[in-house]
Every structure is written in C-alpha cells, then in structure tokens.
Design a protein around this motif. Structure first.
Motif, short mmCIF file in Angstrom:
data_model
loop_
_atom_site.label_atom_id
_atom_site.label_comp_id
_atom_site.label_asym_id
_atom_site.label_seq_id
_atom_site.Cartn_x
_atom_site.Cartn_y
_atom_site.Cartn_z
N LYS A 1 79.35 81.56 -13.10
CA LYS A 1 80.34 80.78 -12.48
C LYS A 1 80.07 80.84 -10.92
N LYS A 2 80.12 82.21 -10.43
CA LYS A 2 79.78 82.66 -8.91
C LYS A 2 78.48 81.55 -8.33
N PHE A 3 77.42 81.94 -9.12
CA PHE A 3 76.28 81.33 -8.73
C PHE A 3 76.39 79.93 -8.31
N GLU A 4 76.94 79.07 -9.53
CA GLU A 4 77.17 77.84 -9.45
C GLU A 4 78.14 77.36 -8.14
N LEU B 1 60.54 78.26 7.96
CA LEU B 1 60.56 79.20 6.80
C LEU B 1 61.10 80.46 6.77
N GLU B 2 61.64 80.94 8.27
CA GLU B 2 62.39 81.77 8.19
C GLU B 2 63.98 81.80 7.59
N GLU B 3 64.46 80.62 7.91
CA GLU B 3 65.88 80.10 7.64
C GLU B 3 65.69 80.05 5.98
N PHE B 4 64.69 79.54 5.52
CA PHE B 4 64.50 78.98 4.16
C PHE B 4 64.54 80.88 3.39
N HIS B 5 63.71 81.70 3.95
CA HIS B 5 63.71 82.94 3.38
C HIS B 5 65.07 83.54 3.38
N GLU B 6 65.97 83.31 4.23
CA GLU B 6 67.34 83.97 4.60
C GLU B 6 67.97 83.43 3.39
N VAL B 7 67.88 82.15 3.04
CA VAL B 7 68.67 81.52 1.61
C VAL B 7 68.19 82.39 0.33
N ILE B 8 67.11 82.49 0.18
CA ILE B 8 66.38 83.21 -0.82
C ILE B 8 67.05 84.58 -0.95
N ASN B 9 66.80 85.17 0.48
CA ASN B 9 67.45 86.51 0.27
C ASN B 9 68.87 86.67 -0.06
N VAL B 10 69.62 85.91 0.45
CA VAL B 10 71.13 85.64 0.03
C VAL B 10 71.07 85.36 -1.48
N LEU B 11 70.40 84.66 -2.24
CA LEU B 11 70.55 84.41 -3.69
C LEU B 11 70.23 86.05 -4.00
N LYS B 12 69.11 86.39 -3.67
CA LYS B 12 68.71 87.65 -4.43
C LYS B 12 69.66 88.92 -4.15
N GLY B 13 70.12 89.00 -2.99
CA GLY B 13 71.18 90.08 -2.80
C GLY B 13 72.41 89.80 -3.35
N SER B 14 72.96 88.74 -3.42
CA SER B 14 74.21 88.43 -4.13
C SER B 14 74.08 88.33 -5.89
N GLU C 1 71.46 89.76 -7.72
CA GLU C 1 70.41 90.78 -8.44
C GLU C 1 70.27 90.88 -9.97
N ASP C 2 71.40 91.04 -10.70
CA ASP C 2 71.40 91.28 -11.95
C ASP C 2 71.44 89.86 -12.57
N LEU C 3 71.67 88.77 -11.79
CA LEU C 3 71.71 87.54 -12.59
C LEU C 3 70.35 86.64 -12.71
N ILE C 4 69.82 86.81 -11.51
CA ILE C 4 68.44 86.17 -11.43
C ILE C 4 67.33 86.79 -11.87
#
Length: 343
Positions: free
Chosen positions: A262-265, A295-308, A310-313
């Motif tokens: 729910k938080k992810f969506e 690409l730097e900004e793109f990887h920032e988005v990925i890092n936010v998703l992975k960091g927020s 980590e158990d879901l993805i």
C-alpha cells in the motif's frame, strides 16, 4: 518515431508557456478560447505559444486514452531479448505492421524490446505473439498483463513549475458518468474512438467527413462516449527529450507484504519522477516509467525505492529507453473486430 533519450540543447519555456502546458496535459481537445479563458491570456497569445511549442518539437501530437477494458480487451506487454539485430528487425517489422500491436519501445538493457499487444483472451494473445515471433530465436521474454493503473502520464513535478496541481489518475474520465454502464456500440462509434486515439485534436468536421455522417452526429456520439467512460482523457504527446529529460523503465518484482504494498503504490502515485506506473500480473508485479534529467538522478530514484522498501522489493530490472516506434491507446484490431460484428 520518438527518441526518448536526452538531446541537447534544452528548450526553455517561460511561466506563461507552462501554464498552457499544464492546461492541456489532461485535455488537449478543449478549444483554444477555453484555454485562454482558464489561464487569463488572450486567444492570440495561447495560439502563438502553442504553435511555437509545435515548431520546437515539444508537442508532437496528441492521443486519446480509450477504456479498452470496457471494450472487452486486455493489454499484454512483452519484454523481449533477441539473439541478433537481424532478428530484432524481423520482429519490429512484423509488430509495426500488426493491427493488434499498439505500442513498441526499443531499449538498451537485458531486454531489447517492449511490445504491447491487445487481445480479448490469453489464447488470442498467444496467437498474436506467435505471429510476430514465428521462426525467430528469442533468447528470453517476459509477458506481463496490465492490471490497475497507478499513475497516468503526468508532468513530473520536480522538473516543472509548481503552478497548480497537475495530472489525473488513469481512472478519472473526461466527464463523470456511470462508469459501469455499457451501451451498444455501433460501427461508427468504434471508428470515432480509433480516430481519436491516433489524434485527439481531430476536428468534428474532419471526423464527419471520414465516417460519412453529419458534424452534429459526431458531436453527439463523442459526448456519449465521454459520458459512458469509453473516452478517459485527451492527452498531448510531449517530447520530453527537448527539455533535457530521459525516460527509463523499471520492472519490479515484490514480496507479498500488504502494508508495504500500500505504501509502495502510494509512492508510485506521488513521486516527483514517476511518469507512469501500473500493476501487472506475471513474473514482475509493476512496470514503472521514470523520467529524470540524468543517470545520477535516475539512480537516486532507485536508491529511494530500495532504501524505503528493502523487504518488499525482491528484484528489479532497469531498461534504458531509446526509441518509441509506435504508441497508441487503442489497437486497430479492436476497431476492425467490432466493425466486422456491428452495424
């Protein structure tokens, strides 16, 4: 064909230009006089600025979002890795000509291609897919069925002036009607929908001439199609590359953690760099288009998703989009199918 990677130099727009873009992003079919009234500019000013945006390749067309599920069709997205450029060309040639294919995107990454096929059933989809891949060596492919749209294409807020709330969710129609009510569509209704899907700004006069009915009939039918939610939105085709932005894709596979999902969506719906996102059925659970300046900004988005989350993805795949060869919100085969079975 639309190039999706960043191309220099960047186009610069002023505040008045952005007010116009924000006004048309969810309804480009509205009259220029209405746009002018809404943003308190003269009609001549709006007309001039829109013309300059077209000349500078910022606005390169328009499309109408069609409610294909209400027509009984589903969207299957296939991500394909082929052996050689020659075999890729064979698939592209077939897919470009195929009436059941409504979108083709070329990538750099694990998968070369994303092809969207519209079909009434899984069996019909497989017949279509085999038609475009016959006698071609496929190294790998992933088939995803689109489910709930989490976010429709909107202007990413981080790169655009925050003048007002912009964009609508995919499920919001142009006009509020009885969403679940179905009406008996006639052959001309499907012709109208298909023409609008290719060009949201086509005039009623031109549509009437194409279909062989009066302009008043076209106006009445479009009003009905909007009211009954067959038409969802009228969108401009925005060439983000002239603004110094690139579009890339994420395929995300998740664990089943309801509270995190729910938080992810919710993040998918609100994140400043998410251009489009949808839930899917298949190996991956989500397809996300991310728009960033580098690409730097793109990887920032990925890092936010992975960091927020980590158990879901569980895993994800990055695809760098290069070209959009075909993109429409309604496959020609839908119109053809209904035309052969309606009067």
């Amino acid at each position: 064909m639309r190039v999706l990677t960043h191309k220099s130099p960047d186009l610069l727009l002023d505040t008045k230009d952005w007010r116009i873009v924000q006004e048309i992003v969810t309804n480009i079919r509205q009259p220029i006089s209405q746009i002018a009234k809404n943003i308190l500019l003269s009609r001549q000013s709006v007309e001039y600025r829109l013309k300059k945006m077209q000349e500078n390749k910022l606005l390169i067309g328009s499309r109408t979002v069609i409610n294909n599920s209400k027509l009984g069709f589903r969207s299957f997205h296939v991500f394909i890795e082929v052996h050689t450029p020659k075999e890729e060309k064979i698939i592209l040639d077939r897919a470009t000509k195929a009436p059941f294919v409504n979108a083709i995107i070329i990538y750099s990454g694990k998968y070369n291609l994303e092809i969207s096929i519209m079909a009434k059933s899984q069996e019909e989809f497989l017949d279509y897919y085999h038609e475009i891949t016959k006698n071609v060596r496929i190294r790998n492919d992933i088939i995803l069925t689109l489910l709930n749209g989490l976010r429709s294409e909107v202007l990413p807020s981080d790169h655009f002036p925050k003048l007002k709330k912009i964009g609508e969710t995919f499920s919001e129609p142009v006009r509020k009607g009885k969403k679940d009510r179905k009406v008996d569509l006639q052959k001309n209704d499907l012709k109208i929908l298909y023409s609008l899907s290719k060009d949201a700004q086509i005039t009623n006069t031109k549509l009437a001439r194409e279909i062989g009915v009066s302009k008043d009939t076209i106006k009445y039918k479009i009003n009905q199609l909007e009211k009954e939610n067959y038409i969802i939105q009228y969108r401009p085709v925005v060439n983000y590359s002239v603004l110094g932005l690139s579009i890339n894709s994420l395929l995300i596979k998740t664990n089943y953690i309801p509270e995190d999902i729910k938080k992810f969506e919710n993040l998918m719906k609100e994140h400043k760099s998410i251009l489009w996102a949808t839930k899917t059925y298949g190996y991956y659970n989500y397809v996300v288009y991310v728009i960033t300046k580098d690409l730097e900004e793109f990887h920032e988005v990925i890092n936010v998703l992975k960091g927020s989350f980590e158990d879901l993805i569980k895993t994800y795949e990055i695809l760098f989009a290069f070209q959009e060869l075909k993109y429409n919100f309604m496959a020609k085969s839908i119109s053809d199918t209904f035309s052969n079975n309606t009067s």
